[in-house]
Design a protein around this motif. Structure first.
Motif, PDB file in Angstrom:
ATOM      1  N   SER A  39       3.686  -4.256  -9.723  1.00 58.93           N
ATOM      2  CA  SER A  39       3.551  -5.385  -8.800  1.00 58.93           C
ATOM      3  C   SER A  39       4.075  -6.681  -9.402  1.00 58.93           C
ATOM      4  O   SER A  39       4.731  -7.464  -8.708  1.00 58.93           O
ATOM      5  CB  SER A  39       2.101  -5.549  -8.342  1.00 58.93           C
ATOM      6  N   GLY A  92       0.087  -0.082 -11.543  1.00 55.77           N
ATOM      7  CA  GLY A  92       0.096  -1.012 -10.418  1.00 55.77           C
ATOM      8  C   GLY A  92       0.314  -2.448 -10.855  1.00 55.77           C
ATOM      9  O   GLY A  92       1.060  -3.196 -10.215  1.00 55.77           O
ATOM     10  N   ALA A 114      -3.462   4.297 -12.721  1.00 52.89           N
ATOM     11  CA  ALA A 114      -3.044   3.641 -11.487  1.00 52.89           C
ATOM     12  C   ALA A 114      -3.144   2.124 -11.608  1.00 52.89           C
ATOM     13  O   ALA A 114      -2.265   1.392 -11.143  1.00 52.89           O
ATOM     14  CB  ALA A 114      -3.881   4.140 -10.313  1.00 52.89           C
ATOM     15  N   SER A 115      -4.201   1.652 -12.241  1.00 55.38           N
ATOM     16  CA  SER A 115      -4.388   0.218 -12.417  1.00 55.38           C
ATOM     17  C   SER A 115      -3.305  -0.374 -13.316  1.00 55.38           C
ATOM     18  O   SER A 115      -2.724  -1.421 -12.997  1.00 55.38           O
ATOM     19  CB  SER A 115      -5.769  -0.055 -13.006  1.00 55.38           C
ATOM     20  N   THR A 149       0.830  -1.200   0.000  1.00 56.98           N
ATOM     21  CA  THR A 149       0.000   0.000   0.000  1.00 56.98           C
ATOM     22  C   THR A 149       0.866   1.252   0.000  1.00 56.98           C
ATOM     23  O   THR A 149       0.614   2.199  -0.755  1.00 56.98           O
ATOM     24  CB  THR A 149      -0.942   0.010   1.216  1.00 56.98           C
ATOM     25  N   SER A 173       2.697   1.513  -3.462  1.00 60.67           N
ATOM     26  CA  SER A 173       1.789   1.907  -4.544  1.00 60.67           C
ATOM     27  C   SER A 173       1.269   3.326  -4.351  1.00 60.67           C
ATOM     28  O   SER A 173       1.039   4.036  -5.331  1.00 60.67           O
ATOM     29  CB  SER A 173       0.625   0.920  -4.678  1.00 60.67           C
ATOM     30  N   ASN A 179       1.714   5.822  -7.327  1.00 64.14           N
ATOM     31  CA  ASN A 179       0.490   6.344  -7.935  1.00 64.14           C
ATOM     32  C   ASN A 179       0.228   7.817  -7.626  1.00 64.14           C
ATOM     33  O   ASN A 179      -0.692   8.406  -8.192  1.00 64.14           O
ATOM     34  CB  ASN A 179      -0.719   5.522  -7.491  1.00 64.14           C
TER      35      ASN A 179
END
Length: 149
Positions: A39, A35, A31-32, A15, A18, A22
């Motif tokens: 990740s 991410g 962001a998606s 968290t 990111s 972000n």
């Protein structure tokens, strides 16, 4: 109980990381996408998908500088602790158990020195605090910038 702590720490780390990554993005789609890329890439280089012991020594040394490597190591240690205890009670020599633990990254090899679990926790928690602090600082600076404008 230790595994629960590890999951909480790993979630907090993810968290915090990111949030910092972000921070500069303006839409949920960005962001998606970022991410997902970060990740999966970060999971690979910190040993979550493939043991770092299978990489070249130079890459292992570089990856040992990443805090996620220590998070991966502590969760693997907690998860496999029972297996290693059973191996010891079954008569396996300690050296064999230790080599297997190192082979699956239960201990991080930091430039030829194996890091203890306690040090791994300290490094990982410090990195979580660093990323949280960085995120707070970025927000404070952005708020100041907005207030001046």
């Amino acid at each position: 109980m230790l595994m629960l702590l590890d999951v909480i720490l790993l979630t907090t780390f993810g968290t915090a990381l990111s949030s910092c990554v972000n921070f500069f993005l303006s839409s949920d789609g960005q962001a998606s996408a970022v991410g997902t890329i970060v990740s999966s890439g970060y999971g690979f280089i910190c040993g979550a998908y493939m043991p770092l012991a299978s990489f070249d020594e130079g890459l292992r040394n570089i990856f040992a500088c990443l805090p996620g490597t220590y998070g991966t190591s502590i969760i693997k240690s907690a998860t496999l602790r029972g297996v290693f205890d059973e191996m010891r009670s079954g008569g396996y020599p300690e050296e064999v158990v230790e080599r297997i633990a190192r082979g699956v990254d239960c201990k991080v090899d930091f430039f030829g020195v194996y890091v203890s679990t306690e040090v791994s926790y300290a490094v990982f928690i410090a990195s979580i605090l660093l990323f949280i602090g960085l995120f707070v600082l970025m927000n404070v600076l952005a708020a100041r910038k907005r207030n001046k404008a």
